[in-house]
Design a protein around this motif. Sequence first.
Motif, PDB file in Angstrom:
ATOM      1  N   ASN A  25     -41.668 -51.257 116.053  1.00 26.60           N
ATOM      2  CA  ASN A  25     -41.922 -51.292 114.617  1.00 26.60           C
ATOM      3  C   ASN A  25     -41.240 -52.491 113.973  1.00 26.60           C
ATOM      4  O   ASN A  25     -41.843 -53.226 113.176  1.00 26.60           O
ATOM      5  CB  ASN A  25     -41.414 -49.995 113.965  1.00 26.60           C
ATOM      6  CG  ASN A  25     -42.122 -48.772 114.481  1.00 26.60           C
ATOM      7  OD1 ASN A  25     -43.341 -48.719 114.514  1.00 26.60           O
ATOM      8  ND2 ASN A  25     -41.355 -47.781 114.908  1.00 26.60           N
ATOM      9  N   VAL A  26     -39.961 -52.702 114.339  1.00 27.30           N
ATOM     10  CA  VAL A  26     -39.216 -53.844 113.794  1.00 27.30           C
ATOM     11  C   VAL A  26     -39.830 -55.150 114.267  1.00 27.30           C
ATOM     12  O   VAL A  26     -39.947 -56.125 113.511  1.00 27.30           O
ATOM     13  CB  VAL A  26     -37.726 -53.750 114.180  1.00 27.30           C
ATOM     14  CG1 VAL A  26     -36.982 -55.016 113.777  1.00 27.30           C
ATOM     15  CG2 VAL A  26     -37.085 -52.534 113.517  1.00 27.30           C
ATOM     16  N   ALA A  27     -40.254 -55.198 115.542  1.00 25.06           N
ATOM     17  CA  ALA A  27     -40.847 -56.424 116.084  1.00 25.06           C
ATOM     18  C   ALA A  27     -42.114 -56.813 115.324  1.00 25.06           C
ATOM     19  O   ALA A  27     -42.322 -57.993 115.006  1.00 25.06           O
ATOM     20  CB  ALA A  27     -41.161 -56.236 117.566  1.00 25.06           C
ATOM     21  N   LEU A  28     -42.957 -55.836 115.008  1.00 21.02           N
ATOM     22  CA  LEU A  28     -44.177 -56.128 114.245  1.00 21.02           C
ATOM     23  C   LEU A  28     -43.841 -56.675 112.860  1.00 21.02           C
ATOM     24  O   LEU A  28     -44.449 -57.655 112.400  1.00 21.02           O
ATOM     25  CB  LEU A  28     -45.010 -54.858 114.100  1.00 21.02           C
ATOM     26  CG  LEU A  28     -46.213 -54.672 115.011  1.00 21.02           C
ATOM     27  CD1 LEU A  28     -46.835 -53.306 114.804  1.00 21.02           C
ATOM     28  CD2 LEU A  28     -47.254 -55.767 114.778  1.00 21.02           C
ATOM     29  N   ARG A  29     -42.875 -56.057 112.207  1.00 18.67           N
ATOM     30  CA  ARG A  29     -42.494 -56.514 110.871  1.00 18.67           C
ATOM     31  C   ARG A  29     -41.977 -57.945 110.908  1.00 18.67           C
ATOM     32  O   ARG A  29     -42.296 -58.765 110.037  1.00 18.67           O
ATOM     33  CB  ARG A  29     -41.426 -55.583 110.292  1.00 18.67           C
ATOM     34  CG  ARG A  29     -41.871 -54.151 110.082  1.00 18.67           C
ATOM     35  CD  ARG A  29     -40.683 -53.229 109.821  1.00 18.67           C
ATOM     36  NE  ARG A  29     -41.046 -51.819 109.875  1.00 18.67           N
ATOM     37  CZ  ARG A  29     -40.171 -50.840 109.932  1.00 18.67           C
ATOM     38  NH1 ARG A  29     -38.866 -51.107 109.933  1.00 18.67           N
ATOM     39  NH2 ARG A  29     -40.567 -49.585 109.992  1.00 18.67           N
ATOM     40  N   LYS A  30     -41.162 -58.248 111.916  1.00 19.04           N
ATOM     41  CA  LYS A  30     -40.582 -59.589 111.992  1.00 19.04           C
ATOM     42  C   LYS A  30     -41.634 -60.638 112.333  1.00 19.04           C
ATOM     43  O   LYS A  30     -41.665 -61.726 111.743  1.00 19.04           O
ATOM     44  CB  LYS A  30     -39.465 -59.610 113.033  1.00 19.04           C
ATOM     45  CG  LYS A  30     -38.184 -58.920 112.577  1.00 19.04           C
ATOM     46  CD  LYS A  30     -37.081 -59.142 113.584  1.00 19.04           C
ATOM     47  CE  LYS A  30     -35.771 -58.577 113.078  1.00 19.04           C
ATOM     48  NZ  LYS A  30     -34.669 -58.790 114.044  1.00 19.04           N
ATOM     49  N   LYS A  31     -42.483 -60.336 113.307  1.00 20.34           N
ATOM     50  CA  LYS A  31     -43.492 -61.310 113.723  1.00 20.34           C
ATOM     51  C   LYS A  31     -44.442 -61.663 112.581  1.00 20.34           C
ATOM     52  O   LYS A  31     -44.939 -62.789 112.494  1.00 20.34           O
ATOM     53  CB  LYS A  31     -44.286 -60.774 114.924  1.00 20.34           C
ATOM     54  CG  LYS A  31     -43.525 -60.813 116.247  1.00 20.34           C
ATOM     55  CD  LYS A  31     -44.335 -60.185 117.365  1.00 20.34           C
ATOM     56  CE  LYS A  31     -43.623 -60.294 118.700  1.00 20.34           C
ATOM     57  NZ  LYS A  31     -43.636 -61.665 119.244  1.00 20.34           N
ATOM     58  N   LEU A  32     -44.705 -60.707 111.706  1.00 19.27           N
ATOM     59  CA  LEU A  32     -45.624 -60.927 110.592  1.00 19.27           C
ATOM     60  C   LEU A  32     -44.891 -61.237 109.286  1.00 19.27           C
ATOM     61  O   LEU A  32     -45.520 -61.399 108.249  1.00 19.27           O
ATOM     62  CB  LEU A  32     -46.516 -59.690 110.412  1.00 19.27           C
ATOM     63  CG  LEU A  32     -47.462 -59.408 111.580  1.00 19.27           C
ATOM     64  CD1 LEU A  32     -47.997 -57.984 111.513  1.00 19.27           C
ATOM     65  CD2 LEU A  32     -48.604 -60.407 111.601  1.00 19.27           C
ATOM     66  N   ARG A  83     -49.867 -60.031 102.800  1.00 16.65           N
ATOM     67  CA  ARG A  83     -50.099 -59.139 103.937  1.00 16.65           C
ATOM     68  C   ARG A  83     -49.411 -57.797 103.706  1.00 16.65           C
ATOM     69  O   ARG A  83     -48.386 -57.729 103.054  1.00 16.65           O
ATOM     70  CB  ARG A  83     -49.565 -59.736 105.242  1.00 16.65           C
ATOM     71  CG  ARG A  83     -50.432 -60.817 105.829  1.00 16.65           C
ATOM     72  CD  ARG A  83     -49.993 -61.234 107.215  1.00 16.65           C
ATOM     73  NE  ARG A  83     -50.862 -62.304 107.664  1.00 16.65           N
ATOM     74  CZ  ARG A  83     -50.695 -63.580 107.355  1.00 16.65           C
ATOM     75  NH1 ARG A  83     -49.676 -63.936 106.611  1.00 16.65           N
ATOM     76  NH2 ARG A  83     -51.541 -64.496 107.793  1.00 16.65           N
ATOM     77  N   MET A  84     -49.970 -56.759 104.320  1.00 19.54           N
ATOM     78  CA  MET A  84     -49.295 -55.462 104.304  1.00 19.54           C
ATOM     79  C   MET A  84     -49.707 -54.656 105.525  1.00 19.54           C
ATOM     80  O   MET A  84     -50.819 -54.789 106.034  1.00 19.54           O
ATOM     81  CB  MET A  84     -49.573 -54.703 103.009  1.00 19.54           C
ATOM     82  CG  MET A  84     -50.898 -53.983 102.907  1.00 19.54           C
ATOM     83  SD  MET A  84     -50.892 -52.248 103.484  1.00 19.54           S
ATOM     84  CE  MET A  84     -49.999 -51.447 102.184  1.00 19.54           C
ATOM     85  N   LEU A  85     -48.763 -53.835 105.984  1.00 22.57           N
ATOM     86  CA  LEU A  85     -48.993 -52.926 107.102  1.00 22.57           C
ATOM     87  C   LEU A  85     -48.468 -51.566 106.676  1.00 22.57           C
ATOM     88  O   LEU A  85     -47.258 -51.369 106.539  1.00 22.57           O
ATOM     89  CB  LEU A  85     -48.273 -53.416 108.356  1.00 22.57           C
ATOM     90  CG  LEU A  85     -48.294 -52.495 109.581  1.00 22.57           C
ATOM     91  CD1 LEU A  85     -49.730 -52.288 110.082  1.00 22.57           C
ATOM     92  CD2 LEU A  85     -47.413 -53.057 110.692  1.00 22.57           C
ATOM     93  N   ALA A  86     -49.362 -50.625 106.448  1.00 25.61           N
ATOM     94  CA  ALA A  86     -48.973 -49.277 106.049  1.00 25.61           C
ATOM     95  C   ALA A  86     -48.513 -48.499 107.272  1.00 25.61           C
ATOM     96  O   ALA A  86     -49.102 -48.617 108.348  1.00 25.61           O
ATOM     97  CB  ALA A  86     -50.146 -48.567 105.380  1.00 25.61           C
ATOM     98  N   GLU A  87     -47.457 -47.705 107.109  1.00 32.13           N
ATOM     99  CA  GLU A  87     -46.996 -46.840 108.202  1.00 32.13           C
ATOM    100  C   GLU A  87     -46.166 -45.704 107.628  1.00 32.13           C
ATOM    101  O   GLU A  87     -45.418 -45.886 106.672  1.00 32.13           O
ATOM    102  CB  GLU A  87     -46.174 -47.624 109.229  1.00 32.13           C
ATOM    103  CG  GLU A  87     -44.862 -48.166 108.714  1.00 32.13           C
ATOM    104  CD  GLU A  87     -44.010 -48.788 109.821  1.00 32.13           C
ATOM    105  OE1 GLU A  87     -44.279 -48.547 111.005  1.00 32.13           O
ATOM    106  OE2 GLU A  87     -43.069 -49.515 109.472  1.00 32.13           O
ATOM    107  N   PRO A  88     -46.278 -44.507 108.205  1.00 30.18           N
ATOM    108  CA  PRO A  88     -45.474 -43.387 107.724  1.00 30.18           C
ATOM    109  C   PRO A  88     -44.013 -43.571 108.098  1.00 30.18           C
ATOM    110  O   PRO A  88     -43.676 -44.349 108.996  1.00 30.18           O
ATOM    111  CB  PRO A  88     -46.087 -42.184 108.447  1.00 30.18           C
ATOM    112  CG  PRO A  88     -46.651 -42.763 109.715  1.00 30.18           C
ATOM    113  CD  PRO A  88     -47.141 -44.138 109.339  1.00 30.18           C
ATOM    114  N   VAL A  89     -43.147 -42.834 107.444  1.00 27.72           N
ATOM    115  CA  VAL A  89     -41.714 -42.930 107.701  1.00 27.72           C
ATOM    116  C   VAL A  89     -41.317 -42.208 108.993  1.00 27.72           C
ATOM    117  O   VAL A  89     -40.387 -42.607 109.678  1.00 27.72           O
ATOM    118  CB  VAL A  89     -40.926 -42.364 106.496  1.00 27.72           C
ATOM    119  CG1 VAL A  89     -39.439 -42.310 106.780  1.00 27.72           C
ATOM    120  CG2 VAL A  89     -41.196 -43.215 105.246  1.00 27.72           C
ATOM    121  N   HIS A  90     -42.062 -41.168 109.367  1.00 26.98           N
ATOM    122  CA  HIS A  90     -41.644 -40.326 110.500  1.00 26.98           C
ATOM    123  C   HIS A  90     -41.856 -41.025 111.850  1.00 26.98           C
ATOM    124  O   HIS A  90     -42.548 -42.027 111.960  1.00 26.98           O
ATOM    125  CB  HIS A  90     -42.377 -38.992 110.478  1.00 26.98           C
ATOM    126  CG  HIS A  90     -43.873 -39.104 110.682  1.00 26.98           C
ATOM    127  ND1 HIS A  90     -44.461 -39.437 111.878  1.00 26.98           N
ATOM    128  CD2 HIS A  90     -44.904 -38.914 109.813  1.00 26.98           C
ATOM    129  CE1 HIS A  90     -45.769 -39.433 111.772  1.00 26.98           C
ATOM    130  NE2 HIS A  90     -46.067 -39.146 110.513  1.00 26.98           N
TER     131      HIS A  90
END
Length: 418
Positions: A112-119, A330-337
């Motif tokens: 999850n962190v990797a996707l956020r950082k790469k984008l 850009r945005m990437l939606a994702e639940p907290v759980h």
Amino acid sequence: MDYDKVEVPTEGSKIEATGEDELSVPDDPIIPIIYGDGVGSDVGPAAQTVLEAAAEATGREINWMRLYAGEAAREKYGENLPDETVEAIREHRVAIKGPLTTPVGAGFRSLNVALRKKLDLYANVRPTYHLDGVPSPVSEPEQMDMVTFRENTEDVYAGIEWEAGTDEVEQVKEFVEEDMGADDVIHDGPVGIGVKPISEFGSKRLVRRAIDYALEHDRDSVTLVHKGNIMKFTEGQFRDWGYEVADEEYGEEVITEDTLWEERDGEAPEDAVVVNDRIADNMLQQVLTRTDQYDVLATMNLNGDYISDACGAQIGGLGIAPGANFGDGRMLAEPVHGSAPKYEGQDKVNPTAIILSGRMMLEYLGWTDAADLVRDAVEETISSGRVTYDLERQLEDAEKLATSEFAEAVVENINDLA
């Protein structure tokens, strides 16, 4: 871009950027979706069903583009986070994903962190609000209506750390003790050491986004949450840089709490946002004891994780709590759980969190009518007692639905409300 193992929809149009943080959104966009690991295989399709229905009810169409990360990517590509997945989200700009599990030894501390950082999705935004009918451990859950802006790229989540017993950690220890003069700080024996970077650039763009949100959504305040009384040059600096943004960039639209009381006796100007700050541990108490006094919170990565989860507990838990990651355009939606692998494939868990994350995606597209339909239909479904097992066991005379059945019930209400 040509893709090897991703099937691009034959119909639909791409979302295009028209400015640094502005998009041109067609009525038939191509939207990438990652179901995710564990319960993602259940909640991902459920969210798809609901979001499709909301789009159709408002005269639009979503064309889904299935992407892969985590376990599904290992099966298809032999790796956890294929370049195709990252590039497809980068190209199509708006996407939604379910939870991902990072296997031990996978090369990333967190997918999850990797996707956020790469984008460069630098703002993790978590709105927390109560839906009628959801059981809560507090007596007045409707008072909770906060939005947490959590910096996504820095802090301890940057993953700069060294393992105890390695040559690298000994080099860092020697540098800290001998070159930097902190010889009374680190205990003898095995020790792990991490670095906590907080930059002016990262802090200011996060706070700026939080203030912009508050102004656009008629919120009264933005609270900078930090532990600057102890970590003066990291979290304290975040606080100072946040106030600099408020003081230097917004004119009369923003007023600080100090100015509010020193010059205006606590009376805020009409339509102005008040920027204040709170110590993180005190804030964890105040979200419970003074819930209705806070609107938008801006904070660093770790604080934001703790505080948004604490807020989520007041509105029924992480099965209800939505989230999304935002960058410029850009945005990437994702639940907290998380992925809850023991429930995988059982068609059992609550998909509300990812459905409401999809609602945030619809809002970002500018489809506020569709977004409102989703919220209202989810609330109507829950308040009528048609719920998944996690809520059914806490309610009297409720009807227990499977994940897919709950999604179908929400769609029924979307069609009735449209």
